[in-house]
Structure formats: C-alpha cells, structure tokens
Design a protein around this motif. Structure first.
Motif, mmCIF file in Angstrom:
data_model
loop_
_atom_site.group_PDB
_atom_site.id
_atom_site.type_symbol
_atom_site.label_atom_id
_atom_site.label_comp_id
_atom_site.label_asym_id
_atom_site.label_seq_id
_atom_site.Cartn_x
_atom_site.Cartn_y
_atom_site.Cartn_z
ATOM 1 N N ALA A 74 -39.393 82.383 49.933
ATOM 2 C CA ALA A 74 -38.336 83.395 49.821
ATOM 3 C C ALA A 74 -37.930 83.917 51.199
ATOM 4 O O ALA A 74 -37.759 85.115 51.403
ATOM 5 C CB ALA A 74 -38.778 84.533 48.910
ATOM 6 N N ASP A 75 -37.832 82.988 52.174
ATOM 7 C CA ASP A 75 -37.400 83.278 53.539
ATOM 8 C C ASP A 75 -38.350 84.196 54.300
ATOM 9 O O ASP A 75 -37.957 84.838 55.268
ATOM 10 C CB ASP A 75 -35.976 83.852 53.552
ATOM 11 N N GLN A 76 -39.622 84.253 53.899
ATOM 12 C CA GLN A 76 -40.593 85.072 54.618
ATOM 13 C C GLN A 76 -41.836 84.255 54.924
ATOM 14 O O GLN A 76 -42.278 83.432 54.117
ATOM 15 C CB GLN A 76 -40.988 86.293 53.795
ATOM 16 N N VAL A 77 -42.417 84.502 56.114
ATOM 17 C CA VAL A 77 -43.640 83.814 56.523
ATOM 18 C C VAL A 77 -44.773 84.161 55.568
ATOM 19 O O VAL A 77 -45.027 85.330 55.285
ATOM 20 C CB VAL A 77 -44.043 84.207 57.965
ATOM 21 N N VAL A 78 -45.437 83.121 55.053
ATOM 22 C CA VAL A 78 -46.618 83.330 54.220
ATOM 23 C C VAL A 78 -47.859 82.706 54.839
ATOM 24 O O VAL A 78 -48.977 83.105 54.521
ATOM 25 C CB VAL A 78 -46.419 82.785 52.786
ATOM 26 N N LEU A 79 -47.663 81.730 55.734
ATOM 27 C CA LEU A 79 -48.789 81.023 56.348
ATOM 28 C C LEU A 79 -48.310 80.425 57.659
ATOM 29 O O LEU A 79 -47.185 79.936 57.755
ATOM 30 C CB LEU A 79 -49.269 79.908 55.410
ATOM 31 N N PHE A 80 -49.167 80.464 58.690
ATOM 32 C CA PHE A 80 -48.818 79.823 59.957
ATOM 33 C C PHE A 80 -50.085 79.394 60.669
ATOM 34 O O PHE A 80 -51.151 79.979 60.487
ATOM 35 C CB PHE A 80 -47.957 80.740 60.837
ATOM 36 N N ASN A 81 -49.968 78.318 61.459
ATOM 37 C CA ASN A 81 -51.095 77.817 62.244
ATOM 38 C C ASN A 81 -50.562 77.096 63.468
ATOM 39 O O ASN A 81 -49.376 76.818 63.587
ATOM 40 C CB ASN A 81 -52.013 76.932 61.406
ATOM 41 N N SER A 82 -51.478 76.789 64.377
ATOM 42 C CA SER A 82 -51.082 76.106 65.605
ATOM 43 C C SER A 82 -52.137 75.078 65.969
ATOM 44 O O SER A 82 -53.263 75.115 65.470
ATOM 45 C CB SER A 82 -50.910 77.096 66.752
ATOM 46 N N GLU A 83 -51.747 74.187 66.877
ATOM 47 C CA GLU A 83 -52.680 73.178 67.389
ATOM 48 C C GLU A 83 -52.416 72.975 68.869
ATOM 49 O O GLU A 83 -51.272 72.773 69.296
ATOM 50 C CB GLU A 83 -52.511 71.873 66.634
ATOM 51 N N ASN A 84 -53.481 73.066 69.661
ATOM 52 C CA ASN A 84 -53.471 72.801 71.110
ATOM 53 C C ASN A 84 -52.514 73.678 71.919
ATOM 54 O O ASN A 84 -51.962 73.209 72.916
ATOM 55 C CB ASN A 84 -53.168 71.327 71.379
ATOM 56 N N LEU A 85 -52.347 74.918 71.549
ATOM 57 C CA LEU A 85 -51.562 75.833 72.384
ATOM 58 C C LEU A 85 -52.448 76.344 73.511
ATOM 59 O O LEU A 85 -53.635 76.589 73.323
ATOM 60 C CB LEU A 85 -51.053 77.035 71.573
ATOM 61 N N ARG A 86 -51.854 76.533 74.684
ATOM 62 C CA ARG A 86 -52.614 77.062 75.828
ATOM 63 C C ARG A 86 -51.811 78.083 76.539
ATOM 64 O O ARG A 86 -50.661 78.108 76.594
ATOM 65 C CB ARG A 86 -52.953 75.946 76.792
#
Length: 86
Positions: A74-86
């Motif tokens: 519904a146009d809203q963040v429900v889950l987020f993740n990242s990989e190899n950010l520095r």
C-alpha cells in the motif's frame, strides 16, 4: 596508447558514478517502516529494478554485490535490508 586512454577514462567515469551513488549506509539508516515509495526514491534515487507480486512491490537499488532492497505494501515500507554497504 588509445586503448589505455579509453580504459583510463572508463575507470574514471566508473569511480565518479560510484562516488555519486545514493546507496550508502547513511541513506540506508534513514529508511523507516511506513515511508512512502516516493520518500525512499527521493532518498536513494530511482531504483534499478522493481517487481510487483500480489500486493507487495519490491525494489532494489544498487547491483548484485552491493544493494538495498525495500518492500512496499500500500505504498509504504514494510521491510528493508541491505548487502555489502560501507
């Protein structure tokens, strides 16, 4: 010599593009549950890829080695993740 010059220019452009990337730890830390797609897009820029399955829109910023993935319902963040950010 022309090949070397072209390779050097290509490498320099790659470094400039990487330095301008908005996919950073600082910007990742600003993502919050409930943000809209447009708010995340303002923060990270246009996504490299999005897919819609059922009512979930999943978008990826970055590439297969270094990225941020965000899922929206519904146009809203429900889950987020990242990989190899520095």
């Amino acid at each position: 010599m022309k090949i070397f010059t072209r390779l050097l220019c290509a490498a320099a452009l790659g470094l400039v593009a990487a330095a301008c990337s908005k996919v950073t730890v600082e910007n990742y830390d600003k993502i919050k549950v409930g943000m809209t797609y447009e708010e995340v897009k303002q923060l990270l820029g246009a996504p490299n890829q999005c897919s819609d399955v059922m009512t979930v829109k999943s978008c990826t910023w970055g590439d297969e080695k270094r990225h941020v993935q965000v899922s929206f319902v519904a146009d809203q963040v429900v889950l987020f993740n990242s990989e190899n950010l520095r």
